[in-house]
Design a protein around this motif. Structure first.
Motif, short mmCIF file in Angstrom:
data_model
loop_
_atom_site.label_atom_id
_atom_site.label_comp_id
_atom_site.label_asym_id
_atom_site.label_seq_id
_atom_site.Cartn_x
_atom_site.Cartn_y
_atom_site.Cartn_z
N GLY A 161 27.25 3.61 83.77
CA GLY A 161 26.21 4.54 84.16
C GLY A 161 25.57 5.17 82.95
O GLY A 161 26.19 5.26 81.88
N VAL A 162 24.32 5.61 83.07
CA VAL A 162 23.61 6.21 81.95
C VAL A 162 22.69 7.31 82.48
O VAL A 162 22.16 7.22 83.58
CB VAL A 162 22.80 5.14 81.17
CG1 VAL A 162 21.69 4.55 82.03
CG2 VAL A 162 22.22 5.72 79.88
N ALA A 197 26.33 5.92 87.79
CA ALA A 197 27.54 5.10 87.91
C ALA A 197 28.14 5.14 89.31
O ALA A 197 29.06 4.37 89.61
CB ALA A 197 28.58 5.58 86.90
N GLY A 198 27.64 6.04 90.14
CA GLY A 198 28.25 6.21 91.46
C GLY A 198 29.67 6.73 91.35
O GLY A 198 30.51 6.45 92.20
N ALA A 199 29.93 7.51 90.30
CA ALA A 199 31.29 7.99 90.03
C ALA A 199 31.37 9.48 90.32
O ALA A 199 30.68 10.27 89.68
CB ALA A 199 31.68 7.72 88.58
N VAL A 243 28.75 6.67 81.39
CA VAL A 243 30.07 6.57 82.00
C VAL A 243 30.67 5.25 81.57
O VAL A 243 30.02 4.20 81.69
CB VAL A 243 30.00 6.66 83.53
CG1 VAL A 243 31.37 6.40 84.15
CG2 VAL A 243 29.48 8.02 83.96
N LEU A 244 31.88 5.30 81.06
CA LEU A 244 32.59 4.10 80.61
C LEU A 244 33.79 3.87 81.51
O LEU A 244 34.48 4.81 81.89
CB LEU A 244 33.04 4.28 79.16
CG LEU A 244 31.92 4.52 78.16
CD1 LEU A 244 32.44 5.18 76.90
CD2 LEU A 244 31.22 3.21 77.82
N GLU A 303 23.32 18.49 82.53
CA GLU A 303 22.29 17.76 83.25
C GLU A 303 22.34 16.27 82.94
O GLU A 303 22.25 15.43 83.85
CB GLU A 303 20.91 18.31 82.90
CG GLU A 303 19.77 17.68 83.68
CD GLU A 303 19.90 17.85 85.20
OE1 GLU A 303 19.43 16.96 85.94
OE2 GLU A 303 20.48 18.85 85.64
N ALA A 304 22.51 15.89 81.66
CA ALA A 304 22.62 14.48 81.32
C ALA A 304 23.88 13.87 81.92
O ALA A 304 23.88 12.74 82.42
CB ALA A 304 22.62 14.29 79.80
N GLY A 305 24.99 14.61 81.88
CA GLY A 305 26.24 14.13 82.46
C GLY A 305 26.13 13.91 83.95
O GLY A 305 26.64 12.91 84.48
N ARG A 306 25.48 14.83 84.64
CA ARG A 306 25.29 14.68 86.09
C ARG A 306 24.51 13.42 86.41
O ARG A 306 24.87 12.67 87.33
CB ARG A 306 24.56 15.91 86.64
CG ARG A 306 24.33 15.88 88.16
CD ARG A 306 23.46 17.03 88.61
NE ARG A 306 22.12 16.96 88.05
CZ ARG A 306 21.16 16.17 88.49
NH1 ARG A 306 21.40 15.32 89.51
NH2 ARG A 306 19.97 16.17 87.94
N ARG A 307 23.48 13.15 85.65
CA ARG A 307 22.66 11.97 85.90
C ARG A 307 23.44 10.68 85.61
O ARG A 307 23.28 9.68 86.32
CB ARG A 307 21.39 12.02 85.06
CG ARG A 307 20.48 13.18 85.43
CD ARG A 307 19.20 13.22 84.60
NE ARG A 307 18.39 14.38 84.96
CZ ARG A 307 17.14 14.58 84.54
NH1 ARG A 307 16.57 13.69 83.72
NH2 ARG A 307 16.48 15.65 84.90
#
Length: 327
Positions: free
Chosen positions: A3-4, A62-64, A159-160, A53-57
């Motif tokens: 996810g990004v 990632a659907g995580a 997201v990794l 905000e960037a983390g939420r996106r």
């Protein structure tokens, strides 16, 4: 990479705005830096606000709903103590997970990528949210023409997850390096333990970011290009295999020199520096998020990442881009 996400604050400072307080012209700024505008935080806004905000996106991309660890790469933490990552994790509804900061200036995202990858490879985590965020304008002397025209604020995140080397999203070996003998090329002299323990107050201007531009330019080009070639070798790729180059958006002249030195044609170089400026550690993930949203990087394409920052620090890696929803 699963996810990004990216985020820039809404307030924009254009080149025309800067000419009102600096002895320069719009043409000089654009010619020297390639920047037309930059986003800046509003009074009372902090790095954590950008990071959340960037983390939420990235989590949505990632659907995580949950990750095991939050890593924040930043040079501008909300406070010297404690780290900012735990607050970011809590505000994202991830309270209780491991969370910590990494400081490697503009190479912070790649240092964070290596750290997150190590946690996953060792079994310490299955999913990691890696955020890179900087409110760099809080470090900049607004009257310093050399830095005020370049730096800006923003955040990017990925997201990794654990995976296999051959699947989409796979990250290659991360090449990292540093040279502390040249730390004074890029620094904020005041505010740390060395100045505080000296018994003398900070001199006027020492609280601001300083950069010796000409020397930084040379080292940035050499280190980013050399690290990029090492990363390609580690991944078993050649320059011809690279579909997109995502380099730290330092300034347009450095980007052109790095691309030429590696051997990547201009049409394969991703760039957003004209509209967002140099956002420090956030530069590469923000670039990837915006390129994904615009369709400039597509699933299956081979992407080369490289960065350079204060420390001195540098790094590079490769990633086969996954199919991701637009962040």
């Amino acid at each position: 990479m699963a996810g990004v996400g990216g985020y820039v604050p809404p307030d924009v400072v254009t080149n025309k705005d800067l000419t009102r307080r600096l002895r320069t012209s719009e043409e000089w700024i654009r010619t020297r830096t390639g920047i037309g505008a930059r986003h800046v935080i509003a009074p009372g806004t902090a790095t954590s606000d950008l990071a959340v905000e960037a983390g939420r996106r990235a989590l949505e991309s990632a659907g995580a709903g949950r990750v095991d660890t939050v890593v924040l790469a930043t040079t501008t933490p909300d406070r010297p103590c404690p780290a900012t990552a735990p607050e970011v994790a809590t505000r994202l509804g991830l309270g209780g997970v491991a969370a910590f900061d990494i400081a490697a200036v503009c190479t912070g995202f790649l240092y964070g990528l290596a750290t997150a990858g190590g946690l996953i490879a060792s079994g310490g985590a299955e999913r990691v949210l890696l955020v890179a965020a900087d409110a760099f304008t809080t470090l900049i002397d607004p009257g310093d023409r050399a830095t005020a025209v370049i730096f800006a604020d923003g955040a990017g995140a990925v997201v990794l997850r654990a995976g296999e080397a051959g699947e989409a999203g796979a990250v290659g070996p991360v090449v990292l390096g540093s040279d502390g003998e040249l730390g004074e090329l890029i620094e904020v002299p005041a505010g740390g333990s060395r100045q505080r323990s000296s018994g003398r107050p900070a001199a006027v201007g020492e609280e601001f970011f300083r950069m010796r531009g000409r020397e930084t330019f040379r080292h940035a080009v050499e280190r980013m290009a050399d690290a990029a070639h090492a990363a390609l070798e580690g991944a078993g790729w050649t320059v011809a295999d690279v579909d997109r180059l995502a380099a730290h958006q330092a300034n347009a002249r450095i980007l052109a020199a790095v691309g030429d030195r590696i051997g990547i044609a201009p049409g394969r170089r991703l760039s957003n520096i004209e509209e967002v400026g140099n956002t420090g550690a956030a530069s590469i993930p923000l670039l990837l998020a915006q390129a994904t949203a615009r369709g400039e990087v597509r699933a299956g394409e081979r992407v080369l990442l490289t960065a350079f920052g204060g420390g001195l620090t540098w790094g590079a890696t490769t990633v086969t881009w996954p199919a991701l929803p637009s962040p």
